[in-house]
Design a protein around this motif. Structure first.
Motif, PDB file in Angstrom:
ATOM      1  N   GLY A   1       3.114  -1.678 -24.211  1.00  0.00           N
ATOM      2  CA  GLY A   1       2.935  -2.850 -25.061  1.00  0.00           C
ATOM      3  C   GLY A   1       2.539  -2.478 -26.474  1.00  0.00           C
ATOM      4  O   GLY A   1       3.022  -3.067 -27.447  1.00  0.00           O
ATOM      5  N   GLU A   2       1.644  -1.483 -26.604  1.00  0.00           N
ATOM      6  CA  GLU A   2       1.198  -1.044 -27.924  1.00  0.00           C
ATOM      7  C   GLU A   2       2.345  -0.409 -28.701  1.00  0.00           C
ATOM      8  O   GLU A   2       2.502  -0.643 -29.901  1.00  0.00           O
ATOM      9  CB  GLU A   2       0.040  -0.055 -27.777  1.00  0.00           C
ATOM     10  CG  GLU A   2      -1.252  -0.720 -27.305  1.00  0.00           C
ATOM     11  CD  GLU A   2      -2.284   0.287 -26.825  1.00  0.00           C
ATOM     12  OE1 GLU A   2      -2.020   1.507 -26.938  1.00  0.00           O
ATOM     13  OE2 GLU A   2      -3.340  -0.134 -26.325  1.00  0.00           O
ATOM     14  N   LEU A   3       3.166   0.411 -28.024  1.00  0.00           N
ATOM     15  CA  LEU A   3       4.288   1.047 -28.701  1.00  0.00           C
ATOM     16  C   LEU A   3       5.301   0.004 -29.159  1.00  0.00           C
ATOM     17  O   LEU A   3       5.798   0.055 -30.283  1.00  0.00           O
ATOM     18  CB  LEU A   3       4.949   2.079 -27.782  1.00  0.00           C
ATOM     19  CG  LEU A   3       5.991   2.998 -28.443  1.00  0.00           C
ATOM     20  CD1 LEU A   3       5.980   4.379 -27.785  1.00  0.00           C
ATOM     21  CD2 LEU A   3       7.403   2.413 -28.340  1.00  0.00           C
ATOM     22  N   PHE A   4       5.590  -0.960 -28.282  1.00  0.00           N
ATOM     23  CA  PHE A   4       6.484  -2.055 -28.653  1.00  0.00           C
ATOM     24  C   PHE A   4       5.940  -2.780 -29.889  1.00  0.00           C
ATOM     25  O   PHE A   4       6.696  -3.133 -30.807  1.00  0.00           O
ATOM     26  CB  PHE A   4       6.622  -3.058 -27.503  1.00  0.00           C
ATOM     27  CG  PHE A   4       7.819  -2.835 -26.626  1.00  0.00           C
ATOM     28  CD1 PHE A   4       9.016  -3.480 -26.880  1.00  0.00           C
ATOM     29  CD2 PHE A   4       7.760  -1.987 -25.540  1.00  0.00           C
ATOM     30  CE1 PHE A   4      10.128  -3.287 -26.075  1.00  0.00           C
ATOM     31  CE2 PHE A   4       8.854  -1.778 -24.718  1.00  0.00           C
ATOM     32  CZ  PHE A   4      10.046  -2.426 -24.989  1.00  0.00           C
ATOM     33  N   ALA A   5       4.626  -3.021 -29.892  1.00  0.00           N
ATOM     34  CA  ALA A   5       4.013  -3.757 -30.999  1.00  0.00           C
ATOM     35  C   ALA A   5       4.109  -2.975 -32.300  1.00  0.00           C
ATOM     36  O   ALA A   5       4.455  -3.525 -33.352  1.00  0.00           O
ATOM     37  CB  ALA A   5       2.551  -4.067 -30.678  1.00  0.00           C
ATOM     38  N   VAL A   6       3.807  -1.674 -32.243  1.00  0.00           N
ATOM     39  CA  VAL A   6       3.820  -0.857 -33.458  1.00  0.00           C
ATOM     40  C   VAL A   6       5.222  -0.778 -34.046  1.00  0.00           C
ATOM     41  O   VAL A   6       5.417  -0.949 -35.250  1.00  0.00           O
ATOM     42  CB  VAL A   6       3.282   0.562 -33.154  1.00  0.00           C
ATOM     43  CG1 VAL A   6       3.504   1.470 -34.361  1.00  0.00           C
ATOM     44  CG2 VAL A   6       1.806   0.500 -32.818  1.00  0.00           C
ATOM     45  N   ILE A   7       6.231  -0.520 -33.206  1.00  0.00           N
ATOM     46  CA  ILE A   7       7.580  -0.390 -33.745  1.00  0.00           C
ATOM     47  C   ILE A   7       8.125  -1.739 -34.218  1.00  0.00           C
ATOM     48  O   ILE A   7       8.934  -1.804 -35.142  1.00  0.00           O
ATOM     49  CB  ILE A   7       8.554   0.251 -32.730  1.00  0.00           C
ATOM     50  CG1 ILE A   7       8.736  -0.620 -31.488  1.00  0.00           C
ATOM     51  CG2 ILE A   7       8.068   1.636 -32.331  1.00  0.00           C
ATOM     52  CD1 ILE A   7       9.743  -0.056 -30.495  1.00  0.00           C
ATOM     53  N   THR A   8       7.640  -2.823 -33.600  1.00  0.00           N
ATOM     54  CA  THR A   8       8.085  -4.140 -34.031  1.00  0.00           C
ATOM     55  C   THR A   8       7.515  -4.493 -35.401  1.00  0.00           C
ATOM     56  O   THR A   8       8.122  -5.258 -36.158  1.00  0.00           O
ATOM     57  CB  THR A   8       7.679  -5.216 -33.001  1.00  0.00           C
ATOM     58  OG1 THR A   8       8.202  -4.858 -31.728  1.00  0.00           O
ATOM     59  CG2 THR A   8       8.242  -6.587 -33.383  1.00  0.00           C
ATOM     60  N   LEU A   9       6.369  -3.912 -35.742  1.00  0.00           N
ATOM     61  CA  LEU A   9       5.769  -4.169 -37.049  1.00  0.00           C
ATOM     62  C   LEU A   9       6.693  -3.721 -38.180  1.00  0.00           C
ATOM     63  O   LEU A   9       6.611  -4.240 -39.300  1.00  0.00           O
ATOM     64  CB  LEU A   9       4.420  -3.444 -37.163  1.00  0.00           C
ATOM     65  CG  LEU A   9       3.261  -4.057 -36.367  1.00  0.00           C
ATOM     66  CD1 LEU A   9       2.036  -3.154 -36.439  1.00  0.00           C
ATOM     67  CD2 LEU A   9       2.928  -5.449 -36.880  1.00  0.00           C
ATOM     68  N   ALA A  10       7.573  -2.773 -37.888  1.00  0.00           N
ATOM     69  CA  ALA A  10       8.518  -2.316 -38.912  1.00  0.00           C
ATOM     70  C   ALA A  10       9.444  -3.448 -39.330  1.00  0.00           C
ATOM     71  O   ALA A  10      10.035  -3.412 -40.417  1.00  0.00           O
ATOM     72  CB  ALA A  10       9.336  -1.137 -38.383  1.00  0.00           C
ATOM     73  N   ARG A  11       9.552  -4.470 -38.489  1.00  0.00           N
ATOM     74  CA  ARG A  11      10.423  -5.598 -38.808  1.00  0.00           C
ATOM     75  C   ARG A  11       9.769  -6.558 -39.800  1.00  0.00           C
ATOM     76  O   ARG A  11      10.392  -7.529 -40.222  1.00  0.00           O
ATOM     77  CB  ARG A  11      10.788  -6.352 -37.524  1.00  0.00           C
ATOM     78  CG  ARG A  11      11.480  -5.488 -36.497  1.00  0.00           C
ATOM     79  CD  ARG A  11      11.817  -6.229 -35.235  1.00  0.00           C
ATOM     80  NE  ARG A  11      13.014  -7.047 -35.383  1.00  0.00           N
ATOM     81  CZ  ARG A  11      13.615  -7.653 -34.370  1.00  0.00           C
ATOM     82  NH1 ARG A  11      13.136  -7.541 -33.142  1.00  0.00           N
ATOM     83  NH2 ARG A  11      14.694  -8.378 -34.570  1.00  0.00           N
ATOM     84  N   ILE A  12       8.511  -6.295 -40.166  1.00  0.00           N
ATOM     85  CA  ILE A  12       7.838  -7.144 -41.142  1.00  0.00           C
ATOM     86  C   ILE A  12       8.209  -6.731 -42.564  1.00  0.00           C
ATOM     87  O   ILE A  12       8.567  -7.549 -43.403  1.00  0.00           O
ATOM     88  CB  ILE A  12       6.306  -7.085 -40.955  1.00  0.00           C
ATOM     89  CG1 ILE A  12       5.928  -7.625 -39.573  1.00  0.00           C
ATOM     90  CG2 ILE A  12       5.604  -7.868 -42.054  1.00  0.00           C
ATOM     91  CD1 ILE A  12       4.461  -7.502 -39.255  1.00  0.00           C
ATOM     92  N   ILE A  13       8.127  -5.421 -42.829  1.00  0.00           N
ATOM     93  CA  ILE A  13       8.374  -4.912 -44.175  1.00  0.00           C
ATOM     94  C   ILE A  13       9.863  -4.695 -44.428  1.00  0.00           C
ATOM     95  O   ILE A  13      10.385  -5.049 -45.486  1.00  0.00           O
ATOM     96  CB  ILE A  13       7.620  -3.582 -44.394  1.00  0.00           C
ATOM     97  CG1 ILE A  13       6.119  -3.795 -44.195  1.00  0.00           C
ATOM     98  CG2 ILE A  13       7.917  -3.017 -45.778  1.00  0.00           C
ATOM     99  CD1 ILE A  13       5.313  -2.522 -44.240  1.00  0.00           C
ATOM    100  N   GLY A  14      10.542  -4.129 -43.453  1.00  0.00           N
ATOM    101  CA  GLY A  14      11.932  -3.732 -43.621  1.00  0.00           C
ATOM    102  C   GLY A  14      12.890  -4.818 -44.095  1.00  0.00           C
ATOM    103  O   GLY A  14      13.586  -4.632 -45.110  1.00  0.00           O
TER     104      GLY A  14
END
Length: 387
Positions: free
Chosen positions: A45-58
């Motif tokens: 869940g944490e890994l999914f969350a961290v990599i999904t955060l890239a969708r905020i800035i990108g």
């Protein structure tokens, strides 16, 4: 390279096929891949969350470049190329932070693709008898084919199969993007007297964005743990793949009629119906997933939870923002709803899942969140949202 309008639409359909085919390869089975590497449900869940955060800035970064330069296709191609390069590093790492870096970089560059593809598609179908949904449905077909294929492969090969298939699909996606052409834009189309903020701060868009974000939070359990959930309940990899494919197959029918539904029902009404039924879907998975028939029914609702919701959202953004802000409007939607909402949903699902012992509570939380997404829509009138 000059291509005919018909050829352009065919090439767009192929590009959607591989784009969403890649999601079919990786998203449903990433949890299984990480579980095979020895990760706990909290770490997944944490890994999914961290990599999904890239969708905020990108998305906003890439869309700003695309809107200001008018070169959406160049940004799309660059995103495809850098995605292949960054994803290749997955084969170099085995630990949590190494894989998080690999997937995070891949997601950062991956966010350059879809907003530009949506804009190019909407521009390409303008003035033709072909609707957006008729092109987008090929993405669903690609998702189905590769999801079923990977589900079957997992019954015979190691849990690393998704990453090997992903690198192949991403490479083909890049080459398909090289065949597309940039649609012609009217000379005055990139000019607008206002600024992006004056549209973003309006009530209809704020309500839409909050509602969409809550919906994506509700998807956390499904995106992160559905395949593992099915495995724990005794479903085979092939059965899981077929169930996922069933949901996407239902999308195809929806995309064929999405334009007519939007015209007749309107944005607000469709979003409300989709979110209420999504809440029903998550509750059914929480309490009745032992029944194959119930799971099949919930997968059919995926046509509304994702397919119709997405088509309606793209329509809303495309008509709410002026053309000079189209890419950034799509990017804000992806950044906030899929980025922040998706990351929070993945993180919360991972904290609640507890190796599957809290599956009921996790999907129950998803149901409540989806219902909240529907209630938020009541803060805006139908007239103001039905653009």
């Amino acid at each position: 390279m000059n291509v005919s309008p018909r050829t352009q639409l065919i090439l767009l359909a192929i590009t959607y096929w591989f784009y969403f085919g890649q999601l079919g390869v990786l998203v449903p089975y990433l949890g299984i891949f990480l579980d095979g590497r020895g990760f706990s449900s909290a770490e997944i869940g944490e890994l999914f969350a961290v990599i999904t955060l890239a969708r905020i800035i990108g998305p906003s970064l890439w869309a700003s470049i695309a809107d200001k330069t008018g070169k959406s296709l160049a940004v799309l191609r660059l995103g495809c190329f850098l995605t292949v390069i960054s994803f290749s590093s997955v084969f170099l790492f085995t630990g949590f932070w190494g894989l998080t870096l690999s997937f995070g970089l891949m997601m950062m560059f991956w966010t350059a693709v879809l907003p530009q593809l949506e804009v190019i598609t909407m521009q390409s179908v303008a003035g033709t008898r072909i609707g957006y949904g008729q092109i987008r449905l090929w993405g669903s077909i690609g998702f189905i084919v590769l999801t079923v294929a990977l589900g079957k492969a997992l019954d015979h090969f190691t849990t690393d199969a998704p990453v090997y298939a992903s690198i192949a699909v991403l490479t083909i996606l890049f080459f398909s993007s090289l065949l597309l052409r940039q649609p012609a834009i009217k000379a005055n189309a990139t000019e607008h007297s206002g600024n992006l903020w004056q549209f973003v701060k309006q009530r209809p868009f704020i309500v839409f964005l909050v509602s969409a974000s809550l919906l994506q939070i509700s998807f956390g359990a499904y995106y992160g743990f559905f395949a593992l959930y099915m495995r724990d309940l005794g479903y085979s990899g092939q059965q899981t793949g077929l169930l996922i494919a069933l949901g996407v197959l239902a999308e195809i029918g929806i995309f064929l009629i999405a334009g007519k539904l939007i015209s007749r029902v309107g944005v607000w009404g469709l979003l409300m119906a989709c979110m209420v039924l999504t809440a029903v879907r998550w509750y059914a998975l929480a309490d009745f997933a032992h029944s194959g028939w119930v799971v099949m029914l919930t997968q059919l609702i995926h046509a509304l939870s994702f397919g119709l919701t997405h088509a309606t959202s793209v329509h809303f953004i495309h008509h709410f923002f002026p053309q000079s802000f189209h890419s950034r409007g799509q990017a804000i939607y992806i950044s906030i709803a899929f980025g922040m909402g998706g990351a929070l949903g993945n993180y919360l699902a991972g904290q609640m899942w507890d190796q599957g012992t809290n599956a009921f509570n996790t999907f129950g939380f998803s149901a409540i969140t989806a219902l909240g997404a529907a209630l938020v829509l009541l803060l805006c009138s139908k007239k103001r949202m039905n653009v």
